[in-house]
Design a protein around this motif. Structure first.
Motif, PDB file in Angstrom:
ATOM      1  N   VAL A  63       0.835  -1.196   0.000  1.00  9.72           N
ATOM      2  CA  VAL A  63       0.000   0.000   0.000  1.00  9.72           C
ATOM      3  C   VAL A  63       0.875   1.253   0.000  1.00  9.72           C
ATOM      4  O   VAL A  63       0.601   2.221  -0.717  1.00  9.72           O
ATOM      5  CB  VAL A  63      -0.980  -0.002   1.197  1.00  9.72           C
ATOM      6  CG1 VAL A  63      -1.720   1.320   1.305  1.00  9.72           C
ATOM      7  CG2 VAL A  63      -1.968  -1.143   1.069  1.00  9.72           C
ATOM      8  N   GLY A  64       1.954   1.235   0.765  1.00  7.13           N
ATOM      9  CA  GLY A  64       2.878   2.370   0.785  1.00  7.13           C
ATOM     10  C   GLY A  64       3.479   2.632  -0.586  1.00  7.13           C
ATOM     11  O   GLY A  64       3.616   3.792  -1.001  1.00  7.13           O
ATOM     12  N   LEU A  65       3.825   1.580  -1.306  1.00  6.20           N
ATOM     13  CA  LEU A  65       4.382   1.748  -2.648  1.00  6.20           C
ATOM     14  C   LEU A  65       3.343   2.281  -3.626  1.00  6.20           C
ATOM     15  O   LEU A  65       3.658   3.134  -4.463  1.00  6.20           O
ATOM     16  CB  LEU A  65       4.955   0.419  -3.157  1.00  6.20           C
ATOM     17  CG  LEU A  65       6.229  -0.039  -2.450  1.00  6.20           C
ATOM     18  CD1 LEU A  65       6.606  -1.448  -2.904  1.00  6.20           C
ATOM     19  CD2 LEU A  65       7.373   0.920  -2.712  1.00  6.20           C
ATOM     20  N   VAL A  66       2.107   1.810  -3.528  1.00  4.94           N
ATOM     21  CA  VAL A  66       1.047   2.312  -4.410  1.00  4.94           C
ATOM     22  C   VAL A  66       0.826   3.804  -4.171  1.00  4.94           C
ATOM     23  O   VAL A  66       0.741   4.596  -5.125  1.00  4.94           O
ATOM     24  CB  VAL A  66      -0.262   1.516  -4.210  1.00  4.94           C
ATOM     25  CG1 VAL A  66      -1.439   2.198  -4.882  1.00  4.94           C
ATOM     26  CG2 VAL A  66      -0.105   0.097  -4.732  1.00  4.94           C
ATOM     27  N   VAL A  67       0.758   4.202  -2.899  1.00  7.51           N
ATOM     28  CA  VAL A  67       0.568   5.621  -2.571  1.00  7.51           C
ATOM     29  C   VAL A  67       1.748   6.436  -3.107  1.00  7.51           C
ATOM     30  O   VAL A  67       1.561   7.510  -3.679  1.00  7.51           O
ATOM     31  CB  VAL A  67       0.396   5.824  -1.049  1.00  7.51           C
ATOM     32  CG1 VAL A  67       0.409   7.295  -0.683  1.00  7.51           C
ATOM     33  CG2 VAL A  67      -0.888   5.166  -0.568  1.00  7.51           C
ATOM     34  N   ALA A  68       2.956   5.921  -2.972  1.00  2.80           N
ATOM     35  CA  ALA A  68       4.146   6.637  -3.455  1.00  2.80           C
ATOM     36  C   ALA A  68       4.134   6.788  -4.969  1.00  2.80           C
ATOM     37  O   ALA A  68       4.423   7.869  -5.496  1.00  2.80           O
ATOM     38  CB  ALA A  68       5.410   5.904  -3.017  1.00  2.80           C
TER      39      ALA A  68
END
Length: 142
Positions: free
Chosen positions: A110-115
């Motif tokens: 999820v952190g990578l998608v947001v980034a």
């Protein structure tokens, strides 16, 4: 406190923070797009004042893009630590361990998608800002 409850609090707390960050990123992206569509560079007396108005909130989107992978990774590390604590208590079922690790890795995903999404937003807005600044330069030359 129950380890499972703590694991869910860590995991879903991080996910909730990342969802909130993505909401902020989308909000400012839309706000900036609407601003860019309606901007009249003739209103600004100096290039610096125009530049400040154009780049407002871009730093927030850039900060979200650069920090969301770390927040996701923090959630993953905390969830894995809790999995190890759970394993040390003697509860060593492979299915439980794999489910816990998969849940932990979700935070990083999820952190990578947001980034990625925030970085795309930032790059699009930066390009629009450059175009608007060049319009200001054209008016200044006339």
């Amino acid at each position: 406190m129950d380890i499972e409850l703590l694991k869910h609090l860590v995991d879903y707390g991080v996910i909730a923070l990342l969802v909130f960050m993505s909401f902020i990123s989308v909000w400012f992206f839309i706000e900036r797009l609407l601003f860019f569509k309606s901007i009249d560079v003739k209103v600004y007396k100096t290039k610096k004042s125009c530049e400040l108005a154009i780049t407002k909130h871009l730093t927030i989107i850039g900060t979200i893009a650069s920090n969301s992978p770390y927040i996701g990774l923090l959630g993953t590390v905390l969830a894995i630590m809790l999995t190890f604590i759970n394993m040390s208590s003697g509860d060593i079922e492979a299915t439980k361990i794999m489910a816990s690790l998969a849940l932990a890795l979700k935070a990083t995903a999820v952190g990578l998608v947001v980034a990625i999404v925030s970085m795309i937003f930032y790059n699009i807005l930066s390009r629009y800002a450059e175009e608007i600044e060049s319009r200001f330069d054209e008016i200044e030359e006339i």
